[in-house]
Design a protein around this motif. Structure first.
Motif, PDB file in Angstrom:
ATOM      1  N   ASN A   1       0.839  -1.197   0.000  1.00 15.97           N
ATOM      2  CA  ASN A   1       0.000   0.000   0.000  1.00 15.97           C
ATOM      3  C   ASN A   1       0.875   1.248   0.000  1.00 15.97           C
ATOM      4  N   THR A   2       0.549   2.184  -0.891  1.00 16.96           N
ATOM      5  CA  THR A   2       1.407   3.351  -1.110  1.00 16.96           C
ATOM      6  C   THR A   2       0.585   4.630  -1.050  1.00 16.96           C
ATOM      7  N   ASN A   3       1.039   5.588  -0.242  1.00 16.08           N
ATOM      8  CA  ASN A   3       0.376   6.881  -0.121  1.00 16.08           C
ATOM      9  C   ASN A   3       1.177   7.947  -0.867  1.00 16.08           C
ATOM     10  N   PHE A   4       0.458   8.823  -1.551  1.00 17.08           N
ATOM     11  CA  PHE A   4       1.077   9.927  -2.262  1.00 17.08           C
ATOM     12  C   PHE A   4       0.743  11.232  -1.543  1.00 17.08           C
ATOM     13  N   PRO A   5       1.577  12.273  -1.679  1.00 18.49           N
ATOM     14  CA  PRO A   5       1.397  13.515  -0.908  1.00 18.49           C
ATOM     15  C   PRO A   5       0.032  14.174  -1.093  1.00 18.49           C
ATOM     16  N   ASN A   6      -0.609  13.968  -2.228  1.00 21.26           N
ATOM     17  CA  ASN A   6      -1.891  14.627  -2.483  1.00 21.26           C
ATOM     18  C   ASN A   6      -3.086  13.876  -1.911  1.00 21.26           C
ATOM     19  N   GLY A   7      -2.825  12.777  -1.208  1.00 21.08           N
ATOM     20  CA  GLY A   7      -3.920  11.999  -0.616  1.00 21.08           C
ATOM     21  C   GLY A   7      -4.316  10.778  -1.412  1.00 21.08           C
ATOM     22  N   ILE A   8      -3.830  10.666  -2.637  1.00 19.35           N
ATOM     23  CA  ILE A   8      -4.082   9.465  -3.436  1.00 19.35           C
ATOM     24  C   ILE A   8      -3.397   8.264  -2.773  1.00 19.35           C
TER      25      ILE A   8
ATOM     26  N   LEU B   1     -10.882  -5.127   2.375  1.00 15.62           N
ATOM     27  CA  LEU B   1     -12.060  -4.268   2.232  1.00 15.62           C
ATOM     28  C   LEU B   1     -12.470  -3.648   3.563  1.00 15.62           C
ATOM     29  N   LYS B   2     -12.312  -4.379   4.630  1.00  9.94           N
ATOM     30  CA  LYS B   2     -12.667  -3.860   5.948  1.00  9.94           C
ATOM     31  C   LYS B   2     -11.728  -2.749   6.404  1.00  9.94           C
ATOM     32  N   LYS B   3     -10.506  -2.736   5.863  1.00  7.93           N
ATOM     33  CA  LYS B   3      -9.506  -1.752   6.285  1.00  7.93           C
ATOM     34  C   LYS B   3      -9.496  -0.497   5.416  1.00  7.93           C
ATOM     35  N   ILE B   4     -10.030  -0.603   4.197  1.00  8.80           N
ATOM     36  CA  ILE B   4      -9.958   0.544   3.290  1.00  8.80           C
ATOM     37  C   ILE B   4     -10.767   1.710   3.860  1.00  8.80           C
ATOM     38  N   PRO B   5     -10.160   2.892   4.011  1.00  9.25           N
ATOM     39  CA  PRO B   5     -10.829   4.031   4.666  1.00  9.25           C
ATOM     40  C   PRO B   5     -11.698   4.838   3.704  1.00  9.25           C
ATOM     41  N   CYS B   6     -12.828   4.266   3.311  1.00  8.09           N
ATOM     42  CA  CYS B   6     -13.734   4.983   2.413  1.00  8.09           C
ATOM     43  C   CYS B   6     -15.158   4.502   2.650  1.00  8.09           C
ATOM     44  N   THR B   7     -16.112   5.254   2.148  1.00  6.18           N
ATOM     45  CA  THR B   7     -17.521   4.878   2.243  1.00  6.18           C
ATOM     46  C   THR B   7     -17.984   4.116   1.018  1.00  6.18           C
ATOM     47  N   TYR B   8     -17.439   4.480  -0.155  1.00  5.57           N
ATOM     48  CA  TYR B   8     -17.937   3.937  -1.412  1.00  5.57           C
ATOM     49  C   TYR B   8     -16.854   3.162  -2.160  1.00  5.57           C
ATOM     50  N   VAL B   9     -17.287   2.117  -2.845  1.00  5.25           N
ATOM     51  CA  VAL B   9     -16.418   1.372  -3.755  1.00  5.25           C
ATOM     52  C   VAL B   9     -17.036   1.435  -5.149  1.00  5.25           C
ATOM     53  N   CYS B  10     -16.192   1.417  -6.164  1.00  3.60           N
ATOM     54  CA  CYS B  10     -16.653   1.528  -7.548  1.00  3.60           C
ATOM     55  C   CYS B  10     -16.189   0.299  -8.310  1.00  3.60           C
ATOM     56  N   LEU B  11     -17.156  -0.443  -8.879  1.00  3.95           N
ATOM     57  CA  LEU B  11     -16.903  -1.739  -9.488  1.00  3.95           C
ATOM     58  C   LEU B  11     -17.128  -1.671 -10.994  1.00  3.95           C
TER      59      LEU B  11
ATOM     60  N   PHE C   1     -22.388   1.124 -10.563  1.00  2.04           N
ATOM     61  CA  PHE C   1     -20.946   1.347 -10.508  1.00  2.04           C
ATOM     62  C   PHE C   1     -20.488   1.755  -9.114  1.00  2.04           C
ATOM     63  N   ILE C   2     -21.226   2.656  -8.471  1.00  2.00           N
ATOM     64  CA  ILE C   2     -20.864   3.134  -7.139  1.00  2.00           C
ATOM     65  C   ILE C   2     -21.727   2.407  -6.107  1.00  2.00           C
ATOM     66  N   GLN C   3     -21.071   1.740  -5.155  1.00  2.00           N
ATOM     67  CA  GLN C   3     -21.773   0.984  -4.134  1.00  2.00           C
ATOM     68  C   GLN C   3     -21.182   1.299  -2.765  1.00  2.00           C
ATOM     69  N   LYS C   4     -21.936   1.023  -1.725  1.00  2.00           N
ATOM     70  CA  LYS C   4     -21.418   1.208  -0.370  1.00  2.00           C
ATOM     71  C   LYS C   4     -20.441   0.079  -0.032  1.00  2.00           C
ATOM     72  N   ARG C   5     -19.342   0.461   0.548  1.00  2.00           N
ATOM     73  CA  ARG C   5     -18.322  -0.534   0.908  1.00  2.00           C
ATOM     74  C   ARG C   5     -18.892  -1.587   1.850  1.00  2.00           C
ATOM     75  N   VAL C   6     -19.711  -1.174   2.814  1.00  8.51           N
ATOM     76  CA  VAL C   6     -20.253  -2.130   3.784  1.00  8.51           C
ATOM     77  C   VAL C   6     -21.142  -3.161   3.095  1.00  8.51           C
ATOM     78  N   ASP C   7     -21.838  -2.755   2.023  1.00  5.84           N
ATOM     79  CA  ASP C   7     -22.694  -3.693   1.296  1.00  5.84           C
ATOM     80  C   ASP C   7     -21.860  -4.718   0.540  1.00  5.84           C
ATOM     81  N   LEU C   8     -20.753  -4.263  -0.034  1.00  9.57           N
ATOM     82  CA  LEU C   8     -19.870  -5.189  -0.744  1.00  9.57           C
ATOM     83  C   LEU C   8     -19.254  -6.193   0.224  1.00  9.57           C
TER      84      LEU C   8
END
Length: 222
Positions: free
Chosen positions: A98-105, A156-166, A172-179
């Motif tokens: 896992n890699t973090n970039f200065p702009n938050g990506i 998936l449980k660790k990813i810090p976001c609300t939505y996932v895009c498949l 295309f846009i779904q709630k992470r908890v639902d996935l």
């Protein structure tokens, strides 16, 4: 060229297509560069990417042609791939953790039954997964590797976001908890011999799909 669909002020995407088969292409506009997740296969996707002005950073989710083919047709500044995907692209900076970039990506590695060496891209409250959470498909048989599915759910449980895009999904846009819930239901099939294949190492989800390969949504909650 098709119009981009806007998610918020900085994120937009070009929808996938079935003929030719081409994935969603994600555009994330930052102050000094545009981040692009996957490049698709269609002429439309290549033209859209080449129309973007300024610095372009490309992240490839995995090696399948509908996600990578346009690398041959576009110009960019930086390319990020997994070690396995580089066997097909022959170039790019390899992401092994896992890699973090200065702009938050953020770029995360993702265990996947669908393809080796999957990456996902996090931007704000969205995680772009490509096909990484999908099953393996071989001769019309859709399956998940039990161990890889367990590891995928943990990520998936660790990813810090609300939505996932498949990619390729009508929603295309779904709630992470639902996935997570859906994939936990699939993982629980490991306790039912009716769904186990390949020396009990794989879980069948063939009943989730229509004959044309589209998801049978009415059966997802079973």
């Amino acid at each position: 060229m098709s119009d981009l669909i806007k998610i918020n002020e900085t994120i937009s995407y070009l929808p996938s297509s079935r003929n030719p088969l081409s994935c969603e292409v994600i555009f994330i506009k930052e102050k000094d560069a545009t981040w692009i997740f996957d490049v698709g296969l269609s002429k439309d996707a290549a033209e859209k990417i080449n129309s973007i002005q300024g610095k372009k950073n490309i992240v490839i989710s995995h090696f399948h042609p509908d996600h990578t083919f346009n690398l041959l047709k576009i110009k960019y500044d930086n390319l990020y791939v997994s070690k396995y995907t580089k066997r097909y692209t022959f170039k790019g900076t390899v992401i092994q953790e896992n890699t973090n970039f200065p702009n938050g990506i953020q770029i995360w590695t993702l265990p996947s039954s669908h393809a080796k060496g999957c990456l996902c891209l996090l931007a704000g409250d969205y995680a772009f997964m490509g096909d990484g959470t999908y099953s393996k498909e071989r001769r019309g048989n859709h399956t998940y590797n039990i161990q890889l599915l367990k590891e995928e759910i943990e990520v998936l449980k660790k990813i810090p976001c609300t939505y996932v895009c498949l990619d390729h999904d009508p929603t295309f846009i779904q709630k992470r908890v639902d996935l997570i819930e859906l994939h936990q239901q699939i993982y629980n099939r490991k306790n039912d011999s009716n769904f186990l294949l390949k020396n009990n190492c794989e879980i069948s989800v063939e009943d989730f799909f229509h004959t044309d390969g589209t998801v049978r949504y009415e059966d997802r909650d079973k």
